[in-house]
Write an enzyme that holds these catalytic residues in place. Sequence first.
Site, PDB file in Angstrom:
ATOM      1  N   SER A 134       0.861  -1.186   0.000  1.00 41.86           N
ATOM      2  CA  SER A 134       0.000   0.000   0.000  1.00 41.86           C
ATOM      3  C   SER A 134       0.895   1.233   0.000  1.00 41.86           C
ATOM      4  CB  SER A 134      -0.855   0.015   1.268  1.00 41.86           C
ATOM      5  OG  SER A 134      -1.549   1.232   1.393  1.00 41.86           O
ATOM      6  N   TYR A 147      -2.279  -1.182  10.810  1.00 41.32           N
ATOM      7  CA  TYR A 147      -2.326  -1.421   9.357  1.00 41.32           C
ATOM      8  C   TYR A 147      -1.025  -0.954   8.716  1.00 41.32           C
ATOM      9  CZ  TYR A 147      -3.788  -1.146   4.464  1.00 41.32           C
ATOM     10  OH  TYR A 147      -3.865  -1.300   3.106  1.00 41.32           O
TER      11      TYR A 147
HETATM   12  N1  LIG Z   1      -8.642  -0.314  -1.509  1.00 39.34           N
HETATM   13  C1  LIG Z   1      -7.607   0.438  -1.255  1.00 39.34           C
HETATM   14  O1  LIG Z   1      -7.705   1.690  -1.265  1.00 39.34           O
HETATM   15  C2  LIG Z   1      -6.267  -0.188  -0.961  1.00 39.34           C
HETATM   16  C3  LIG Z   1      -5.148   0.663  -0.957  1.00 39.34           C
HETATM   17  C4  LIG Z   1      -3.897   0.125  -0.696  1.00 39.34           C
HETATM   18  C5  LIG Z   1      -3.756  -1.234  -0.462  1.00 39.34           C
HETATM   19  N2  LIG Z   1      -4.865  -2.039  -0.464  1.00 39.34           N
HETATM   20  C6  LIG Z   1      -4.648  -3.463  -0.198  1.00 39.34           C
HETATM   21  O2  LIG Z   1      -5.154  -4.215  -1.287  1.00 39.34           O
HETATM   22  C7  LIG Z   1      -5.540  -5.513  -0.832  1.00 39.34           C
HETATM   23  C8  LIG Z   1      -6.948  -5.820  -1.336  1.00 39.34           C
HETATM   24  O3  LIG Z   1      -7.857  -4.945  -0.710  1.00 39.34           O
HETATM   25  P1  LIG Z   1      -9.192  -4.404  -1.376  1.00 39.34           P
HETATM   26  O4  LIG Z   1      -9.072  -2.943  -1.462  1.00 39.34           O
HETATM   27  O5  LIG Z   1      -9.545  -5.167  -2.582  1.00 39.34           O
HETATM   28  O6  LIG Z   1     -10.193  -4.703  -0.146  1.00 39.34           O
HETATM   29  P2  LIG Z   1     -11.492  -5.622  -0.044  1.00 39.34           P
HETATM   30  O7  LIG Z   1     -12.460  -5.269  -1.116  1.00 39.34           O
HETATM   31  O8  LIG Z   1     -11.940  -5.505   1.375  1.00 39.34           O
HETATM   32  O9  LIG Z   1     -10.922  -7.104  -0.319  1.00 39.34           O
HETATM   33  C9  LIG Z   1     -10.107  -7.752   0.614  1.00 39.34           C
HETATM   34  C10 LIG Z   1     -10.005  -9.210   0.271  1.00 39.34           C
HETATM   35  O10 LIG Z   1      -9.181  -9.864   1.256  1.00 39.34           O
HETATM   36  C11 LIG Z   1      -9.828 -11.048   1.642  1.00 39.34           C
HETATM   37  N3  LIG Z   1      -9.450 -11.478   2.978  1.00 39.34           N
HETATM   38  C12 LIG Z   1      -9.535 -10.801   4.138  1.00 39.34           C
HETATM   39  N4  LIG Z   1      -9.147 -11.579   5.161  1.00 39.34           N
HETATM   40  C13 LIG Z   1      -8.813 -12.774   4.629  1.00 39.34           C
HETATM   41  C14 LIG Z   1      -8.347 -14.001   5.160  1.00 39.34           C
HETATM   42  N5  LIG Z   1      -8.136 -14.191   6.466  1.00 39.34           N
HETATM   43  N6  LIG Z   1      -8.099 -15.045   4.304  1.00 39.34           N
HETATM   44  C15 LIG Z   1      -8.304 -14.895   2.984  1.00 39.34           C
HETATM   45  N7  LIG Z   1      -8.760 -13.765   2.414  1.00 39.34           N
HETATM   46  C16 LIG Z   1      -9.011 -12.717   3.245  1.00 39.34           C
HETATM   47  C17 LIG Z   1     -11.321 -10.764   1.531  1.00 39.34           C
HETATM   48  O11 LIG Z   1     -12.016 -11.984   1.296  1.00 39.34           O
HETATM   49  P3  LIG Z   1     -12.904 -12.766   2.371  1.00 39.34           P
HETATM   50  O12 LIG Z   1     -13.405 -11.756   3.369  1.00 39.34           O
HETATM   51  O13 LIG Z   1     -13.983 -13.371   1.518  1.00 39.34           O
HETATM   52  O14 LIG Z   1     -11.973 -13.770   2.931  1.00 39.34           O
HETATM   53  C18 LIG Z   1     -11.355  -9.913   0.271  1.00 39.34           C
HETATM   54  O15 LIG Z   1     -11.447 -10.726  -0.874  1.00 39.34           O
HETATM   55  C19 LIG Z   1      -5.408  -5.493   0.686  1.00 39.34           C
HETATM   56  O16 LIG Z   1      -4.186  -6.083   1.062  1.00 39.34           O
HETATM   57  C20 LIG Z   1      -5.386  -4.002   1.010  1.00 39.34           C
HETATM   58  O17 LIG Z   1      -4.741  -3.720   2.213  1.00 39.34           O
HETATM   59  C21 LIG Z   1      -6.113  -1.545  -0.705  1.00 39.34           C
END
Ligand SMILES: NC(=O)c1ccc[n+]([C@@H]2O[C@H](COP(=O)([O-])OP(=O)(O)OC[C@H]3O[C@@H](n4cnc5c(N)ncnc54)[C@H](OP(=O)(O)O)[C@@H]3O)[C@@H](O)[C@H]2O)c1
Length: 278
Positions: A134, A147
């Site tokens: 991130s 985080y």
């Molecule tokens: N969105 C942003 O602005 C942003 C910015 C920087 C970095 N990121 C990073 O990008 C990545 C994806 O995030 P996103 O934005 O797509 O968020 P999201 O829509 O909340 O998706 C997160 C995913 O992680 C999975 N997950 C959570 N806990 C888990 C576990 N214990 N085992 C397996 N899967 C798990 C969830 O699936 P289940 O709940 O179905 O398991 C979901 O598919 C994350 O690492 C996040 O920190 C996001």
Amino acid sequence: MTHRKVALVTGASSGIGNAIARSLHRNGVIVYAGARRVSRMNDLDDLGITTLALDVTDPISVENVVDRIVSETGRVDILVNNAGYGLMGALEDVPMDQARDQFDVNLFGAARLIQSVLPMMRQQHSGRIINITSVDGKVAQPLASWYVASKFALEGLSDALRLELEPLGIQTVVIEPGAIQSEWADIAAEHLRTTSGQGPYKPTADRAAAILTVVKQFSSKPRVIARLVDRAALSRRPKTRYHAGSGSQILVARRFLSDKMIDHLWQVIGEAAERFAR
Ligand SMILES: NC(=O)c1ccc[n+]([C@@H]2O[C@H](COP(=O)([O-])OP(=O)(O)OC[C@H]3O[C@@H](n4cnc5c(N)ncnc54)[C@H](OP(=O)(O)O)[C@@H]3O)[C@@H](O)[C@H]2O)c1
């Protein structure tokens, strides 16, 4: 056995992971998509992507998924460690078991997957490990200490890993998203409200919530990150790091700004966000 590349994408039931799975599949990769909420991946099933129950905090679940991929395809070429969430709240307010869970998903979960695929990748003398960190892996945001710590740690782990795996023909790449449309911001806002929405940190929490609200409105589509993962996974000579998405330009600015300047920037962003949210 197959000559097409084989990928495992974690956290594919939503947001960035879903877009990554689709995009790799479109590029001819055999994709295995994992998450806890299997029913939330029916759209991927419909495309012919194999979806699997995966909890990255559960060693048995991780082992089962990797065993299945290896038994069906005989290889693992690409691991995308994307599963993660944003635990928010003042450090003083966050119970330690929640802090541990944050690290268990965002850091140890990724490490568990890496340990699990490495024997196959070493045997192949090839492989790509792509860790989704991130902007918060380089620039701390207020009320997100655990985080931020988990993402700083994943950045450091990736740098060490890159050096130790390079002689084995395995490449490690870091992807640093800015703000992306997904479930992330709502989950983070919920943590913020329940953990520090009342009490001494309320004013800071209100400001952090205002920032989340504004950031959400200006977020980029998940496909901008999926495109970077395609490059990280499929180009002959991938870069060490890629960044994209709303606000990720701060990573370039960070190199030229002092810590005090960054702190001041958060002050300015916080005030502007509160005005905007009113
Ligand atoms: N969105 C942003 O602005 C942003 C910015 C920087 C970095 N990121 C990073 O990008 C990545 C994806 O995030 P996103 O934005 O797509 O968020 P999201 O829509 O909340 O998706 C997160 C995913 O992680 C999975 N997950 C959570 N806990 C888990 C576990 N214990 N085992 C397996 N899967 C798990 C969830 O699936 P289940 O709940 O179905 O398991 C979901 O598919 C994350 O690492 C996040 O920190 C996001």
